[in-house]
Design an enzyme around this catalytic site. Structure first.
Site, PDB file in Angstrom:
ATOM      1  N   ARG A 111       0.986  -1.296  -0.121  1.00 35.18           N
ATOM      2  CA  ARG A 111      -0.148   0.129  -0.020  1.00 35.18           C
ATOM      3  C   ARG A 111       1.022   1.315  -0.195  1.00 35.18           C
ATOM      4  O   ARG A 111       0.476   2.458  -0.612  1.00 35.18           O
ATOM      5  CB  ARG A 111      -0.380  -0.207   0.741  1.00 35.18           C
TER       6      ARG A 111
ATOM      7  N   TYR B   3     -13.224  19.380 -15.602  1.00 38.08           N
ATOM      8  CA  TYR B   3     -14.084  18.082 -15.618  1.00 38.08           C
ATOM      9  C   TYR B   3     -15.314  17.755 -14.554  1.00 38.08           C
ATOM     10  O   TYR B   3     -14.535  17.906 -13.033  1.00 38.08           O
ATOM     11  CB  TYR B   3     -12.743  17.028 -15.044  1.00 38.08           C
TER      12      TYR B   3
ATOM     13  N   ASP C 221      -4.408  19.631 -14.423  1.00 40.86           N
ATOM     14  CA  ASP C 221      -4.292  18.642 -15.094  1.00 40.86           C
ATOM     15  C   ASP C 221      -4.288  18.430 -16.010  1.00 40.86           C
ATOM     16  O   ASP C 221      -4.899  19.141 -17.526  1.00 40.86           O
ATOM     17  CB  ASP C 221      -6.728  18.296 -14.972  1.00 40.86           C
TER      18      ASP C 221
HETATM   19  C1  LIG Z   1      -9.453  16.199 -17.838  1.00 35.06           C
HETATM   20  C2  LIG Z   1     -10.469  14.661 -16.458  1.00 35.06           C
HETATM   21  N1  LIG Z   1      -9.383  14.330 -15.464  1.00 35.06           N
HETATM   22  C3  LIG Z   1      -9.548  13.374 -14.474  1.00 35.06           C
HETATM   23  C4  LIG Z   1     -10.897  12.428 -15.381  1.00 35.06           C
HETATM   24  C5  LIG Z   1     -10.642  11.294 -13.950  1.00 35.06           C
HETATM   25  O1  LIG Z   1      -9.922  10.352 -14.478  1.00 35.06           O
HETATM   26  P1  LIG Z   1     -10.612   8.626 -14.179  1.00 35.06           P
HETATM   27  O2  LIG Z   1     -11.786   8.668 -14.621  1.00 35.06           O
HETATM   28  O3  LIG Z   1      -9.538   8.035 -14.229  1.00 35.06           O
HETATM   29  O4  LIG Z   1     -10.496   8.617 -12.647  1.00 35.06           O
HETATM   30  C6  LIG Z   1     -11.201  12.207 -16.378  1.00 35.06           C
HETATM   31  C7  LIG Z   1     -12.534  11.329 -16.341  1.00 35.06           C
HETATM   32  O5  LIG Z   1     -13.332  11.570 -17.440  1.00 35.06           O
HETATM   33  C8  LIG Z   1     -10.718  13.721 -17.212  1.00 35.06           C
HETATM   34  O6  LIG Z   1     -11.377  13.789 -18.249  1.00 35.06           O
END
Ligand SMILES: Cc1ncc(COP(=O)(O)O)c(C=O)c1O
Length: 407
Positions: free
Chosen positions: A59, A112, A208
């Site tokens: 972990r 997102y 992101d």
């Molecule tokens: C820009 C972005 N960041 C994060 C995520 C979340 O990722 P996960 O679905 O792997 O948890 C997404 C999912 O669609 C996304 O489009």
């Protein structure tokens, strides 16, 4: 017999399209595996001080993650290995948890939707302010940061005069969250200007980088402190893995996120990480092909009578084109286009035969989705907006299918 030196991100030896193939492999000794094995062990031999063991319990850290984490560190130009998480959202939630009580998280209105929902929950639980902004409007973002600083300073002063110890200032004022391009509106932030403004004011900056991938944008070079990924998307690339990652600019931030991961237990399975590393090997060629397809499809959509608006940073007249050209080395393979009603958008997603109507993005297969079918999508996303994740199929087959569905 030669041994591979670990890539340090600060001075990668190779171009990114070589790195995706070369990094994260076992040392080159006679008889060694070319690919890292899948290590399923949950515990490791260790004696004495447990923190001194490279691996003690799976972990905390495991050889099942290390090659992929090293590869991501090299690709994102971090001097440190990345941290893999059980999903993109697990990585996002761990990072958002760093925002101190009494501080502020400034986040794009069109992030997102899962990141927004997670931010709302953590802000409520942890006691910090959440402010949404148009991330493409640099002045508005800076004004939001200034207001947040003033608010925290006033709260600190009030707490001090009431004899209470406080708040944000010891661990920073909070965080600026950047998604660029945004999901699903494809807005492009001025990343260098925003990272400078945020850091000058004492805010951490997270980007992101899921849409761009480290092949098209390296936010740590643009001043970010943390980068997060939904590895589920382009990095793994085959719609068969759910996984996330975070990269940091400092040992201290990496340790804080490592603690979040270990304590909350949002960890990745060995097989998923192995699949992601295998997918990463072809990232450059997948992205090249998908981007070329996306550019052509975006241009054809702009000329189509049934389309109200097309957003793709590779279009010369897209509002994000100039910025994307400055800070990215390609425009990615996601397109947002709008038709005039939700019904039409739904009918298009139902009429395609080659495109797959499905959520998610970044796989080899092309996906299509009307985003407002998600009840949690921000209401400022048009009802008729369709997000395309353009894959690597033949361009003319993709266009013929989409054109027929539009017709
Ligand atoms: C820009 C972005 N960041 C994060 C995520 C979340 O990722 P996960 O679905 O792997 O948890 C997404 C999912 O669609 C996304 O489009």
């Amino acid at each position: 017999m030669t041994s591979r030196e670990p890539e340090t991100a600060a001075s990668p030896k190779f171009a990114p399209d070589t790195l995706v193939v070369e990094t994260g492999r076992p040392p080159r000794t006679d008889g060694a595996s070319v690919n890292p094995p899948i290590d399923l062990s949950s515990t490791f031999v260790s004696t004495g001080d447990i923190d001194a063991s490279p691996y003690a319990y799976a972990r905390f850290d495991t050889p099942a993650w290390s090659p992929f984490e090293e590869a991501l560190g090299s690709l994102e130009h971090s001097a440190l290995p990345g941290l893999v998480f059980g999903s993109g959202l697990a990585a996002i939630s761990a990072v958002i948890s760093l925002v101190p009580a009494g501080g502020t998280l400034v986040i794009p209105t069109h992030s997102y939707q899962g990141a927004l929902a997670s931010a709302e929950q953590i802000a409520h639980r942890q006691g910090f302010d959440l402010v949404t902004v148009d991330i493409a409007d640099t002045e508005a973002v800076i004004a939001a940061l200034d207001e947040a600083s003033t608010r925290t300073a006033a709260a600190d002063a009030a707490a001090a005069s009431a004899g209470e110890g406080r708040v944000g200032s010891e661990s920073g004022l909070g965080m600026l969250w950047i998604e660029s391009p945004t999901n699903p509106m494809l807005e492009v932030a001025d990343v260098p200007a925003l990272t400078t403004a945020a850091r000058d004011r004492g805010f951490l900056v997270t980007v992101d980088n899921t849409f761009a991938t480290p092949l098209l944008q390296t936010p740590l070079d643009l001043g970010a402190d943390i980068v997060v990924h939904s590895v589920t998307k382009y990095l793994a690339g085959h719609s068969d893995v759910v996984l996330g990652a975070a990269l940091t600019s400092s040992v201290e931030l990496r340790e804080r996120l490592h603690t979040e991961r270990s304590m909350r237990g949002a960890i990745a399975g060995p097989f998923e990480v192995w699949l992601a590393l295998r997918g990463l090997r072809t990232l450059a060629v997948r992205l090249d092909r998908a981007q070329a397809n996306a550019q052509a499809i975006a241009e054809r959509l702009t000329a189509h009578a049934g389309v109200v608006e097309t957003r793709y940073p590779g279009l010369l007249d897209d509002p994000g084109h100039a910025r994307a050209s400055e800070q990215m080395s390609g425009f990615g393979a996601i397109i947002a286009f709008t038709v005039d009603t939700a019904e039409k958008a739904t009918a298009i997603a139902e009429a395609v035969r080659l495109w797959t109507p499905a959520t998610s993005l970044g796989g080899v297969e092309s996906l299509i989705e009307r985003r407002r079918r998600h009840p949690s999508e921000p209401v400022t996303v048009p009802e008729g907006l369709i997000r395309l994740s353009v894959g690597i199929e033949n361009l003319e087959d993709l266009w013929a299918d989409l054109e027929a569905a539009l017709g």
